[in-house]
Design a protein around this motif. Structure first.
Motif, PDB file in Angstrom:
ATOM      1  N   LEU A  62     -10.642  -4.959 -13.214  1.00  0.00           N
ATOM      2  CA  LEU A  62     -10.987  -5.283 -11.822  1.00  0.00           C
ATOM      3  C   LEU A  62      -9.856  -6.054 -11.150  1.00  0.00           C
ATOM      4  O   LEU A  62      -9.506  -5.787  -9.997  1.00  0.00           O
ATOM      5  N   ALA A  63      -9.275  -6.999 -11.879  1.00  0.00           N
ATOM      6  CA  ALA A  63      -8.162  -7.784 -11.334  1.00  0.00           C
ATOM      7  C   ALA A  63      -6.955  -6.885 -11.053  1.00  0.00           C
ATOM      8  O   ALA A  63      -6.284  -7.032 -10.024  1.00  0.00           O
ATOM      9  N   LEU A  64      -6.689  -5.948 -11.960  1.00  0.00           N
ATOM     10  CA  LEU A  64      -5.576  -5.013 -11.754  1.00  0.00           C
ATOM     11  C   LEU A  64      -5.843  -4.111 -10.550  1.00  0.00           C
ATOM     12  O   LEU A  64      -4.925  -3.787  -9.789  1.00  0.00           O
ATOM     13  N   PHE A  65      -7.098  -3.704 -10.372  1.00  0.00           N
ATOM     14  CA  PHE A  65      -7.477  -2.863  -9.231  1.00  0.00           C
ATOM     15  C   PHE A  65      -7.250  -3.624  -7.913  1.00  0.00           C
ATOM     16  O   PHE A  65      -6.674  -3.080  -6.964  1.00  0.00           O
ATOM     17  N   VAL A  66      -7.699  -4.892  -7.876  1.00  0.00           N
ATOM     18  CA  VAL A  66      -7.524  -5.716  -6.676  1.00  0.00           C
ATOM     19  C   VAL A  66      -6.034  -5.925  -6.382  1.00  0.00           C
ATOM     20  O   VAL A  66      -5.588  -5.810  -5.237  1.00  0.00           O
ATOM     21  N   ALA A  67      -5.266  -6.211  -7.428  1.00  0.00           N
ATOM     22  CA  ALA A  67      -3.829  -6.439  -7.257  1.00  0.00           C
ATOM     23  C   ALA A  67      -3.139  -5.188  -6.730  1.00  0.00           C
ATOM     24  O   ALA A  67      -2.252  -5.265  -5.872  1.00  0.00           O
ATOM     25  N   ASP A  68      -3.560  -4.034  -7.214  1.00  0.00           N
ATOM     26  CA  ASP A  68      -2.969  -2.766  -6.778  1.00  0.00           C
ATOM     27  C   ASP A  68      -3.287  -2.487  -5.312  1.00  0.00           C
ATOM     28  O   ASP A  68      -2.412  -2.070  -4.550  1.00  0.00           O
ATOM     29  N   LYS A  69      -4.527  -2.732  -4.912  1.00  0.00           N
ATOM     30  CA  LYS A  69      -4.945  -2.433  -3.543  1.00  0.00           C
ATOM     31  C   LYS A  69      -4.343  -3.414  -2.533  1.00  0.00           C
ATOM     32  O   LYS A  69      -4.039  -3.032  -1.402  1.00  0.00           O
ATOM     33  N   LEU A  70      -4.181  -4.673  -2.936  1.00  0.00           N
ATOM     34  CA  LEU A  70      -3.641  -5.686  -2.023  1.00  0.00           C
ATOM     35  C   LEU A  70      -2.123  -5.849  -2.161  1.00  0.00           C
ATOM     36  O   LEU A  70      -1.511  -6.597  -1.407  1.00  0.00           O
ATOM     37  N   GLY A  71      -1.539  -5.152  -3.142  1.00  0.00           N
ATOM     38  CA  GLY A  71      -0.093  -5.261  -3.337  1.00  0.00           C
ATOM     39  C   GLY A  71       0.333  -6.610  -3.895  1.00  0.00           C
ATOM     40  O   GLY A  71       1.417  -7.111  -3.588  1.00  0.00           O
ATOM     41  N   ILE A  72      -0.530  -7.215  -4.709  1.00  0.00           N
ATOM     42  CA  ILE A  72      -0.238  -8.538  -5.276  1.00  0.00           C
ATOM     43  C   ILE A  72       0.669  -8.395  -6.499  1.00  0.00           C
ATOM     44  O   ILE A  72       0.449  -7.540  -7.349  1.00  0.00           O
ATOM     45  N   GLU A  73       1.696  -9.253  -6.566  1.00  0.00           N
ATOM     46  CA  GLU A  73       2.623  -9.245  -7.697  1.00  0.00           C
ATOM     47  C   GLU A  73       2.577 -10.586  -8.421  1.00  0.00           C
ATOM     48  O   GLU A  73       1.942 -11.533  -7.959  1.00  0.00           O
TER      49      GLU A  73
END
Length: 357
Positions: free
Chosen positions: A303-314
């Motif tokens: 879930l965290a990876l999904f959120v990071a991918d959608k928001l472009g978080i690095e």
């Protein structure tokens, strides 16, 4: 031993220059990649702030509409009551103005059109797309130069050893025939090292050792910052949760208190409860957004990876683990390079002793 010819010297100088230039260019590539990462992070922050502002503004408009829709009198009285309703009107109007200004600056900063970039320059906002384009062009040019220099380095190294082999044969023939007496390369003797393939490989190892060491230092600094950021994210989520619980507790207390206060104070208490409901709603929205944006920094779940991918978080928790793994790889590489450099030094020392024995 013979003195190197002028042509050999020129080739050696060019080889040395190319190795130094490649090293400097690789450092510039690292800086460009770091800057590109900074632009992506800034774009992510703009996007998160954009959604936060829009959601809060929409919440205030919906809440304010409850006052405006139910009022049947003329607009002067409507606005007077609206602006006097516990300060909600002033707050909502002020935030609406802020929202308009923010949206103008947001679209100027994130626009990918030439007109958007020109408008951003006029209002003093840095256009991220233009900055990213310039940086990518510079990065592409640097990588092209590195590729060209590596190719030139290989060509010059090959040309040097072909020329050296040719001159060595001529020198040996002239010595054997008595046409020439042995001469010496005093520079080589003074440094106790003869310019050979092994010497160039030794220098390449030192450059690679320095590059990997620098990369390890950068990674360690990144990891240190990411661990600090992870701790900040955890504290942020905890404090926002406590703030939300305090608001809920306050509203419950106010509701209970309404049963025990004087009737003439009931309207004032009702206004206070409305204000707390409004603030609690804003806190819930901000808390939710805060949790969503901070979650990838404290978890490496799907879930965290999904959120990071959608928001472009690095620089997330997953990136932290990857960097820790890369640091271990760099440490092993440094150890391997150090051992090979040590072997070359021992070999050069042995050759020096043999030359002087």
């Amino acid at each position: 031993m013979r003195v190197a010819t002028e042509e050999e010297d020129r080739l050696l100088q060019k080889i040395s220059f190319l190795e130094s230039d490649i090293y400097n260019l690789e450092n510039e590539v690292m800086l460009c990649e770091s800057e590109a990462k900074g632009v992506r992070e800034l774009r992510r922050r703009y996007t998160v702030k954009f959604f936060t502002v829009i959601v809060v503004c929409a919440f205030l408009i919906i809440l304010s509409s409850g006052y405006l829709i139910n009022i049947k009198s003329d607009w002067r009285l409507t606005m007077a009551i609206y602006l006097g309703s516990g300060g909600l009107g002033f707050f909502a109007l002020g935030f609406l103005v802020y929202t308009i200004i923010f949206l103008v600056r947001f679209f100027a900063a994130t626009s990918k059109s030439a007109q958007g970039a020109a408008f951003a320059e006029k209002i003093g906002v840095e256009n991220l797309d233009e900055k990213e384009t310039v940086n990518l062009a510079k990065l592409s040019n640097l990588k092209k130069n590195i590729k060209d220099n590596r190719s030139s380095l290989d060509e010059n190294t090959k040309a040097y050893f072909e020329l050296k082999e040719k001159n060595d044969k001529i020198f040996e023939e002239e010595i054997a025939s008595g046409k020439r007496k042995p001469d010496f390369n005093f520079d080589a003797y003074n440094t106790y090292v003869e310019v050979t393939n092994e010497w160039i490989d030794f220098n390449k190892l030192k450059v690679e050792h320095l590059r990997v060491s620098n990369r390890k230092k950068v990674l360690e600094k990144d990891v240190e910052d990411m661990i600090y950021n992870e701790d900040k994210c955890k504290k942020s989520i905890i404090w926002f949760s406590i703030l939300f619980l305090l608001h809920v507790a306050t509203i419950i207390v106010l509701f209970i208190s309404s049963n025990y206060i004087e009737p003439e104070l009931a309207p004032f208490l009702a206004i206070i409860i409305v204000i707390f409901f409004m603030i609690t709603g804003i806190v819930v929205i901000i808390n939710l957004i805060n949790f969503i944006t901070k979650f990838p920094y404290i978890s490496d779940s799907e879930l965290a990876l999904f959120v990071a991918d959608k928001l472009g978080i690095e620089d997330t928790k997953k990136d932290l683990k990857d960097k820790l793994s890369e640091i271990d790889t760099c440490a092993e590489k440094i150890k391997e390079l150090s051992e090979r450099i040590k072997e070359y030094k021992e070999k050069f020392a042995k050759n020096r002793e043999e030359n002087f024995s």
